[in-house]
Design a protein around this motif. Structure first.
Motif, short mmCIF file in Angstrom:
data_model
loop_
_atom_site.label_atom_id
_atom_site.label_comp_id
_atom_site.label_asym_id
_atom_site.label_seq_id
_atom_site.Cartn_x
_atom_site.Cartn_y
_atom_site.Cartn_z
N VAL A 60 0.85 -1.19 0.00
CA VAL A 60 0.00 0.00 0.00
C VAL A 60 0.88 1.24 0.00
CG1 VAL A 60 -1.72 1.33 1.29
CG2 VAL A 60 -1.87 -1.17 1.21
N TRP A 80 3.02 -1.18 4.24
CA TRP A 80 2.22 0.04 4.15
C TRP A 80 3.14 1.24 4.20
CZ3 TRP A 80 -1.87 -1.04 8.58
CH2 TRP A 80 -2.61 -2.17 8.23
N CYS A 100 5.34 -1.17 8.49
CA CYS A 100 4.50 0.02 8.31
C CYS A 100 5.39 1.25 8.46
CB CYS A 100 3.39 0.04 9.35
SG CYS A 100 2.37 1.53 9.28
#
Length: 198
Positions: A60, A80, A100
């Motif tokens: 993402v 992410w 992340c």
């Protein structure tokens, strides 16, 4: 200490690509990455791969992400990357799987020698190991490796390596907590329960 004279600066940086290729990336970055439009991540992933980045599955990438040289970026699976993250990839940046990188974090592979009159450029790679979290507005300095299962708390300035299973905080970042094997096992159990309930 020598007096700084910026007119003497010569970067000597191997940019890793031709000027034409780099200019093409600048246009693509402006059109598909720096815009606030919520484009699908798969479009950004396609462009990054085209420009030489190695990107895994289910990555993402939010709007405003600024990547200098994608041909020096390696990203694992299920990563992410949040809004307005900056990745100054003058040297290689590696983000392993299940990491992340939160909003406005800055992964910076380049600095300068203030003790040299020519302000010499220094570049060193950054590695973010698997299952780590670089929280919002964290600065990660050149040459830093963040160990697996570790967290850099929001606003921290990470100037040296972070050991595995460690939480750091502050400017400069210091150890807040080291996670035990029991805590890590509990985390994995909770993850499995969450996946099972999806």
């Amino acid at each position: 200490m020598n007096k700084l004279k910026l007119k003497n600066f010569r970067s000597g940086l191997d940019r890793g690509a031709s000027h034409r290729f780099e200019w093409c990336w600048f246009f693509i970055r402006a059109a598909f990455f720096l815009v606030p439009i919520p484009l699908p991540s798969r479009i950004r992933v396609i462009w990054l791969r085209y420009f030489g980045a190695k990107i895994g599955q289910d990555v993402v990438i939010r709007g405003g992400v600024n990547i200098s040289f994608p041909w020096r970026l390696v990203v694992g699976d299920h990563v992410w990357i949040g809004e307005d993250v900056s990745i100054l990839s003058l040297a290689q940046v590696t983000i392993e799987s299940n990491c992340c990188i939160s909003q406005r974090a800055f992964l910076c592979t380049g600095s300068h020698r203030f003790d040299k009159p020519g302000f010499d450029l220094v570049v060193k790679p950054i590695v973010i190991k698997e299952s780590s979290w670089v929280a919002a507005q964290v600065f990660v300095a050149p040459g830093v490796t963040i160990g697996p299962n570790s967290m850099c708390i929001a606003g921290s300035v990470v100037l040296k390596d972070v050991a595995p299973n460690t939480i750091v905080i502050g400017n400069p970042a210091v150890v807040k907590k080291r996670q035990t094997s029991e805590e890590l096992g509990d985390t994995e159990t909770r993850r499995g329960e969450t996946r099972g309930g999806e």
